[in-house]
Design a protein around this motif. Sequence first.
Motif, PDB file in Angstrom:
ATOM      1  N   PHE A 181       0.837  -1.202   0.000  1.00  0.00           N
ATOM      2  CA  PHE A 181       0.000   0.000   0.000  1.00  0.00           C
ATOM      3  C   PHE A 181       0.876   1.260   0.000  1.00  0.00           C
ATOM      4  CE2 PHE A 181      -2.374   3.221   2.517  1.00  0.00           C
ATOM      5  CZ  PHE A 181      -3.499   3.366   1.725  1.00  0.00           C
ATOM      6  N   THR A 182       1.887   1.268   0.864  1.00  0.00           N
ATOM      7  CA  THR A 182       2.804   2.403   0.945  1.00  0.00           C
ATOM      8  C   THR A 182       3.621   2.546  -0.342  1.00  0.00           C
ATOM      9  OG1 THR A 182       2.917   2.185   3.341  1.00  0.00           O
ATOM     10  CG2 THR A 182       4.699   3.419   2.280  1.00  0.00           C
ATOM     11  N   LYS A 183       4.101   1.415  -0.853  1.00  0.00           N
ATOM     12  CA  LYS A 183       4.888   1.435  -2.081  1.00  0.00           C
ATOM     13  C   LYS A 183       4.054   1.967  -3.255  1.00  0.00           C
ATOM     14  CE  LYS A 183       7.801  -1.922  -2.908  1.00  0.00           C
ATOM     15  NZ  LYS A 183       8.463  -3.180  -3.337  1.00  0.00           N
ATOM     16  N   LEU A 184       2.801   1.559  -3.338  1.00  0.00           N
ATOM     17  CA  LEU A 184       1.933   2.032  -4.417  1.00  0.00           C
ATOM     18  C   LEU A 184       1.674   3.527  -4.315  1.00  0.00           C
ATOM     19  CD1 LEU A 184      -0.467  -1.008  -4.551  1.00  0.00           C
ATOM     20  CD2 LEU A 184       0.910  -0.158  -6.472  1.00  0.00           C
ATOM     21  N   HIS A 185       1.581   4.049  -3.098  1.00  0.00           N
ATOM     22  CA  HIS A 185       1.465   5.497  -2.941  1.00  0.00           C
ATOM     23  C   HIS A 185       2.727   6.193  -3.444  1.00  0.00           C
ATOM     24  CE1 HIS A 185      -2.166   5.093  -0.468  1.00  0.00           C
ATOM     25  NE2 HIS A 185      -2.330   6.368  -0.742  1.00  0.00           N
ATOM     26  N   HIS A 186       3.874   5.647  -3.100  1.00  0.00           N
ATOM     27  CA  HIS A 186       5.140   6.206  -3.582  1.00  0.00           C
ATOM     28  C   HIS A 186       5.126   6.264  -5.110  1.00  0.00           C
ATOM     29  CE1 HIS A 186       9.483   6.809  -4.018  1.00  0.00           C
ATOM     30  NE2 HIS A 186       9.471   5.787  -4.867  1.00  0.00           N
ATOM     31  N   PHE A 187       4.747   5.150  -5.735  1.00  0.00           N
ATOM     32  CA  PHE A 187       4.698   5.106  -7.204  1.00  0.00           C
ATOM     33  C   PHE A 187       3.694   6.124  -7.740  1.00  0.00           C
ATOM     34  CE2 PHE A 187       6.010   0.317  -7.429  1.00  0.00           C
ATOM     35  CZ  PHE A 187       7.293   0.650  -7.051  1.00  0.00           C
ATOM     36  N   HIS A 188       2.534   6.196  -7.137  1.00  0.00           N
ATOM     37  CA  HIS A 188       1.470   7.105  -7.561  1.00  0.00           C
ATOM     38  C   HIS A 188       1.935   8.562  -7.502  1.00  0.00           C
ATOM     39  CE1 HIS A 188      -2.654   8.678  -7.838  1.00  0.00           C
ATOM     40  NE2 HIS A 188      -2.427   9.362  -6.732  1.00  0.00           N
ATOM     41  N   PHE A 240      -2.080   2.923 -10.327  1.00  0.00           N
ATOM     42  CA  PHE A 240      -1.503   2.795  -8.992  1.00  0.00           C
ATOM     43  C   PHE A 240      -2.539   3.158  -7.924  1.00  0.00           C
ATOM     44  CE2 PHE A 240       2.965   3.737 -10.868  1.00  0.00           C
ATOM     45  CZ  PHE A 240       3.164   2.394 -11.164  1.00  0.00           C
ATOM     46  N   GLU A 241      -3.319   4.205  -8.182  1.00  0.00           N
ATOM     47  CA  GLU A 241      -4.349   4.597  -7.221  1.00  0.00           C
ATOM     48  C   GLU A 241      -5.413   3.509  -7.098  1.00  0.00           C
ATOM     49  OE1 GLU A 241      -7.453   8.211  -6.166  1.00  0.00           O
ATOM     50  OE2 GLU A 241      -6.249   8.350  -7.992  1.00  0.00           O
ATOM     51  N   SER A 242      -5.859   2.993  -8.203  1.00  0.00           N
ATOM     52  CA  SER A 242      -6.856   1.922  -8.184  1.00  0.00           C
ATOM     53  C   SER A 242      -6.348   0.702  -7.418  1.00  0.00           C
ATOM     54  CB  SER A 242      -7.210   1.542  -9.625  1.00  0.00           C
ATOM     55  OG  SER A 242      -8.045   0.429  -9.642  1.00  0.00           O
ATOM     56  N   LYS A 286      10.202  -5.617  -0.142  1.00  0.00           N
ATOM     57  CA  LYS A 286      11.237  -4.612   0.103  1.00  0.00           C
ATOM     58  C   LYS A 286      10.658  -3.218  -0.120  1.00  0.00           C
ATOM     59  CE  LYS A 286      14.700  -7.603   0.377  1.00  0.00           C
ATOM     60  NZ  LYS A 286      14.487  -8.440   1.528  1.00  0.00           N
ATOM     61  N   GLU A 287      11.090  -2.287   0.707  1.00  0.00           N
ATOM     62  CA  GLU A 287      10.746  -0.889   0.468  1.00  0.00           C
ATOM     63  C   GLU A 287      11.463  -0.431  -0.799  1.00  0.00           C
ATOM     64  OE1 GLU A 287       9.908   1.636   4.237  1.00  0.00           O
ATOM     65  OE2 GLU A 287      11.860   0.674   4.482  1.00  0.00           O
ATOM     66  N   THR A 288      11.042   0.694  -1.334  1.00  0.00           N
ATOM     67  CA  THR A 288      11.641   1.184  -2.574  1.00  0.00           C
ATOM     68  C   THR A 288      11.801   2.688  -2.552  1.00  0.00           C
ATOM     69  OG1 THR A 288      11.508   1.052  -4.978  1.00  0.00           O
ATOM     70  CG2 THR A 288       9.478   1.548  -3.830  1.00  0.00           C
ATOM     71  N   GLU A 302       9.038  -3.750 -10.548  1.00  0.00           N
ATOM     72  CA  GLU A 302       9.052  -4.055  -9.121  1.00  0.00           C
ATOM     73  C   GLU A 302       7.660  -4.478  -8.647  1.00  0.00           C
ATOM     74  OE1 GLU A 302      10.322  -1.814  -5.011  1.00  0.00           O
ATOM     75  OE2 GLU A 302      11.417  -1.324  -6.848  1.00  0.00           O
ATOM     76  N   LEU A 303       6.647  -3.787  -9.121  1.00  0.00           N
ATOM     77  CA  LEU A 303       5.275  -4.135  -8.756  1.00  0.00           C
ATOM     78  C   LEU A 303       4.921  -5.537  -9.249  1.00  0.00           C
ATOM     79  CD1 LEU A 303       2.534  -3.484  -7.575  1.00  0.00           C
ATOM     80  CD2 LEU A 303       1.980  -2.272  -9.706  1.00  0.00           C
ATOM     81  N   ILE A 304       5.289  -5.862 -10.464  1.00  0.00           N
ATOM     82  CA  ILE A 304       5.039  -7.207 -11.001  1.00  0.00           C
ATOM     83  C   ILE A 304       5.713  -8.256 -10.121  1.00  0.00           C
ATOM     84  CG2 ILE A 304       5.557  -8.779 -12.916  1.00  0.00           C
ATOM     85  CD1 ILE A 304       5.243  -6.243 -14.770  1.00  0.00           C
ATOM     86  N   ASN A 305       6.963  -8.015  -9.763  1.00  0.00           N
ATOM     87  CA  ASN A 305       7.680  -8.972  -8.907  1.00  0.00           C
ATOM     88  C   ASN A 305       7.016  -9.113  -7.539  1.00  0.00           C
ATOM     89  OD1 ASN A 305       9.581  -9.605 -10.865  1.00  0.00           O
ATOM     90  ND2 ASN A 305      10.981  -7.998 -10.217  1.00  0.00           N
ATOM     91  N   ASP A 306       6.586  -8.001  -6.959  1.00  0.00           N
ATOM     92  CA  ASP A 306       5.899  -8.055  -5.668  1.00  0.00           C
ATOM     93  C   ASP A 306       4.593  -8.841  -5.776  1.00  0.00           C
ATOM     94  OD1 ASP A 306       7.895  -6.560  -4.471  1.00  0.00           O
ATOM     95  OD2 ASP A 306       6.711  -4.711  -4.345  1.00  0.00           O
TER      96      ASP A 306
END
Length: 144
Positions: A20-27, A42-44, A81-83, A94-98
């Motif tokens: 959730f945190t990582k997706l916010h970072h990406f967004h 990313f928001e969705s 992992k954090e990013t 990275e998202l695909i791997n996660d």
Amino acid sequence: MNNQLHNGLNQQVANLATLFTKLHHFHWFIEGKGFFTLHEKFESLYDEVNELYDAFAERLIIIGGKPASTLSAYLKLTTLKETETLDSKLMVDELINDLKQLVTEFKALTKESQSQEDEQTADMLIGAVASFEKHIWMFSAFNK
């Protein structure tokens, strides 16, 4: 329920909080080609992950467990992992791997929950796997 299922669900609560945190970072930091598409995706996805995060934590409570609920606990339990990446292609990779990692872990936890005759938890996990597999396909197609 045994501690293996509780521990597995707790780890997934931590993983979903981390994702959730990582997706916010990406967004927040997406730039360049694909900005509008990825910003929205990313928001969705963080909205979906937030729903799962809450549902998994509540399920853990229902079956007698105690979900982690602090950032320090999440970082101790997570397998993600954090990013700090700011490159859009790397974000998607990275998202695909996660997501692939979570699918693998969710499938293993599904087997554990079924071995304990907890079909309700298994159902939640199976639904999450189906959704994440679709996201993997879509993000992989986007990044070609």
